[in-house]
Write a protein that holds these residues in place. Sequence first.
Motif, PDB file in Angstrom:
ATOM      1  N   LEU A   1      -7.898 -10.162  -1.165  1.00 60.73           N
ATOM      2  CA  LEU A   1      -8.970 -11.129  -0.897  1.00 60.73           C
ATOM      3  C   LEU A   1      -9.672 -11.531  -2.192  1.00 60.73           C
ATOM      4  O   LEU A   1     -10.010 -12.711  -2.371  1.00 60.73           O
ATOM      5  CB  LEU A   1      -9.959 -10.554   0.114  1.00 60.73           C
ATOM      6  N   ASN A   2      -9.876 -10.594  -3.104  1.00 63.36           N
ATOM      7  CA  ASN A   2     -10.461 -10.918  -4.411  1.00 63.36           C
ATOM      8  C   ASN A   2      -9.541 -11.854  -5.196  1.00 63.36           C
ATOM      9  O   ASN A   2     -10.004 -12.800  -5.835  1.00 63.36           O
ATOM     10  CB  ASN A   2     -10.745  -9.654  -5.215  1.00 63.36           C
ATOM     11  N   LEU A   3      -8.232 -11.581  -5.133  1.00 67.50           N
ATOM     12  CA  LEU A   3      -7.254 -12.426  -5.817  1.00 67.50           C
ATOM     13  C   LEU A   3      -7.317 -13.852  -5.249  1.00 67.50           C
ATOM     14  O   LEU A   3      -7.342 -14.826  -6.009  1.00 67.50           O
ATOM     15  CB  LEU A   3      -5.845 -11.851  -5.654  1.00 67.50           C
ATOM     16  N   CYS A   4      -7.354 -13.967  -3.935  1.00 68.16           N
ATOM     17  CA  CYS A   4      -7.425 -15.289  -3.304  1.00 68.16           C
ATOM     18  C   CYS A   4      -8.688 -16.022  -3.732  1.00 68.16           C
ATOM     19  O   CYS A   4      -8.648 -17.223  -4.012  1.00 68.16           O
ATOM     20  CB  CYS A   4      -7.375 -15.156  -1.785  1.00 68.16           C
ATOM     21  N   SER A   5      -9.785 -15.305  -3.795  1.00 70.18           N
ATOM     22  CA  SER A   5     -11.044 -15.913  -4.225  1.00 70.18           C
ATOM     23  C   SER A   5     -10.932 -16.410  -5.670  1.00 70.18           C
ATOM     24  O   SER A   5     -11.313 -17.541  -5.969  1.00 70.18           O
ATOM     25  CB  SER A   5     -12.177 -14.901  -4.098  1.00 70.18           C
ATOM     26  N   ASP A   6     -10.378 -15.577  -6.539  1.00 68.71           N
ATOM     27  CA  ASP A   6     -10.221 -15.955  -7.952  1.00 68.71           C
ATOM     28  C   ASP A   6      -9.324 -17.182  -8.117  1.00 68.71           C
ATOM     29  O   ASP A   6      -9.584 -18.043  -8.958  1.00 68.71           O
ATOM     30  CB  ASP A   6      -9.642 -14.796  -8.762  1.00 68.71           C
TER      31      ASP A   6
ATOM     32  N   ALA B   1      -6.985 -17.234   2.072  1.00 76.36           N
ATOM     33  CA  ALA B   1      -6.320 -15.991   2.488  1.00 76.36           C
ATOM     34  C   ALA B   1      -5.825 -16.059   3.929  1.00 76.36           C
ATOM     35  O   ALA B   1      -4.856 -15.369   4.288  1.00 76.36           O
ATOM     36  CB  ALA B   1      -7.265 -14.804   2.314  1.00 76.36           C
ATOM     37  N   LEU B   2      -6.443 -16.875   4.754  1.00 77.04           N
ATOM     38  CA  LEU B   2      -6.031 -16.978   6.155  1.00 77.04           C
ATOM     39  C   LEU B   2      -4.591 -17.461   6.303  1.00 77.04           C
ATOM     40  O   LEU B   2      -3.935 -17.161   7.300  1.00 77.04           O
ATOM     41  CB  LEU B   2      -6.976 -17.907   6.923  1.00 77.04           C
TER      42      LEU B   2
ATOM     43  N   ALA C   1       0.831  -1.206   0.000  1.00 80.79           N
ATOM     44  CA  ALA C   1       0.000   0.000   0.000  1.00 80.79           C
ATOM     45  C   ALA C   1       0.867   1.258   0.000  1.00 80.79           C
ATOM     46  O   ALA C   1       0.613   2.202  -0.758  1.00 80.79           O
ATOM     47  CB  ALA C   1      -0.942  -0.004   1.205  1.00 80.79           C
ATOM     48  N   ALA C   2       1.906   1.263   0.832  1.00 80.90           N
ATOM     49  CA  ALA C   2       2.783   2.431   0.907  1.00 80.90           C
ATOM     50  C   ALA C   2       3.531   2.650  -0.408  1.00 80.90           C
ATOM     51  O   ALA C   2       3.642   3.789  -0.890  1.00 80.90           O
ATOM     52  CB  ALA C   2       3.777   2.266   2.059  1.00 80.90           C
ATOM     53  N   LEU C   3       4.018   1.585  -1.008  1.00 75.75           N
ATOM     54  CA  LEU C   3       4.758   1.705  -2.268  1.00 75.75           C
ATOM     55  C   LEU C   3       3.856   2.158  -3.415  1.00 75.75           C
ATOM     56  O   LEU C   3       4.318   2.836  -4.331  1.00 75.75           O
ATOM     57  CB  LEU C   3       5.411   0.365  -2.624  1.00 75.75           C
TER      58      LEU C   3
ATOM     59  N   ARG D   1      -6.651  -0.680   3.171  1.00 78.40           N
ATOM     60  CA  ARG D   1      -7.907  -1.434   3.068  1.00 78.40           C
ATOM     61  C   ARG D   1      -8.202  -1.841   1.630  1.00 78.40           C
ATOM     62  O   ARG D   1      -8.772  -2.902   1.373  1.00 78.40           O
ATOM     63  CB  ARG D   1      -9.072  -0.648   3.659  1.00 78.40           C
ATOM     64  N   ASN D   2      -7.791  -1.027   0.661  1.00 78.34           N
ATOM     65  CA  ASN D   2      -8.013  -1.368  -0.748  1.00 78.34           C
ATOM     66  C   ASN D   2      -7.074  -2.471  -1.216  1.00 78.34           C
ATOM     67  O   ASN D   2      -7.465  -3.330  -2.006  1.00 78.34           O
ATOM     68  CB  ASN D   2      -7.878  -0.135  -1.629  1.00 78.34           C
ATOM     69  N   ILE D   3      -5.852  -2.452  -0.727  1.00 82.08           N
ATOM     70  CA  ILE D   3      -4.907  -3.537  -1.047  1.00 82.08           C
ATOM     71  C   ILE D   3      -5.435  -4.847  -0.453  1.00 82.08           C
ATOM     72  O   ILE D   3      -5.409  -5.897  -1.118  1.00 82.08           O
ATOM     73  CB  ILE D   3      -3.490  -3.233  -0.511  1.00 82.08           C
ATOM     74  N   LYS D   4      -5.932  -4.791   0.786  1.00 89.05           N
ATOM     75  CA  LYS D   4      -6.488  -5.997   1.406  1.00 89.05           C
ATOM     76  C   LYS D   4      -7.678  -6.514   0.598  1.00 89.05           C
ATOM     77  O   LYS D   4      -7.790  -7.720   0.365  1.00 89.05           O
ATOM     78  CB  LYS D   4      -6.908  -5.721   2.856  1.00 89.05           C
ATOM     79  N   ARG D   5      -8.558  -5.611   0.171  1.00 92.38           N
ATOM     80  CA  ARG D   5      -9.713  -6.016  -0.643  1.00 92.38           C
ATOM     81  C   ARG D   5      -9.248  -6.686  -1.929  1.00 92.38           C
ATOM     82  O   ARG D   5      -9.739  -7.758  -2.295  1.00 92.38           O
ATOM     83  CB  ARG D   5     -10.566  -4.785  -0.972  1.00 92.38           C
ATOM     84  N   ASP D   6      -8.268  -6.080  -2.602  1.00 96.98           N
ATOM     85  CA  ASP D   6      -7.748  -6.646  -3.845  1.00 96.98           C
ATOM     86  C   ASP D   6      -7.132  -8.023  -3.603  1.00 96.98           C
ATOM     87  O   ASP D   6      -7.292  -8.940  -4.412  1.00 96.98           O
ATOM     88  CB  ASP D   6      -6.711  -5.719  -4.481  1.00 96.98           C
TER      89      ASP D   6
END
Length: 122
Positions: free
Chosen positions: A48-53, A58-59, A33-35, A41-46
């Motif tokens: 989690l979406n990647l893990c789902s795909d 993700a755990l 996120a910093a880089l 929160r948006n990086i985490k959302r992305d």
Amino acid sequence: MSSEQPLLLELTPPLKLDSRKLGPMLMSSREIAALCGKEHRNIKRDFLNLCSDLKIDALKFEHIYIDTQNREQTEYLLDKELTLTLVTGYRAEWRHSIIRRWQELEAQQSQPQFRIPQNLPE
């Protein structure tokens, strides 16, 4: 509206991992996120979406840290493959920042972890 997004500052500094102590090299979602100048929160959302795909749990990558207000927060610790997969859809300059950081991590990994004495006084 301006197309330029402001750089968002994290209250808690991103985790900079010393991969020599942890074994496999990892990058935290906060560091990503910093880089990239994105909200964590948006990086985490992305992620989690990647893990789902990819049908990945993700755990397995979850890590708890304490923020500046002494609250437990979640971040994810990603290996190089998942980091690069995650940021492939991001802007070129963000991808470049991530790749440069991975090169730093790999350079750290290749450095000796201890110095071998060259004479008796050492």
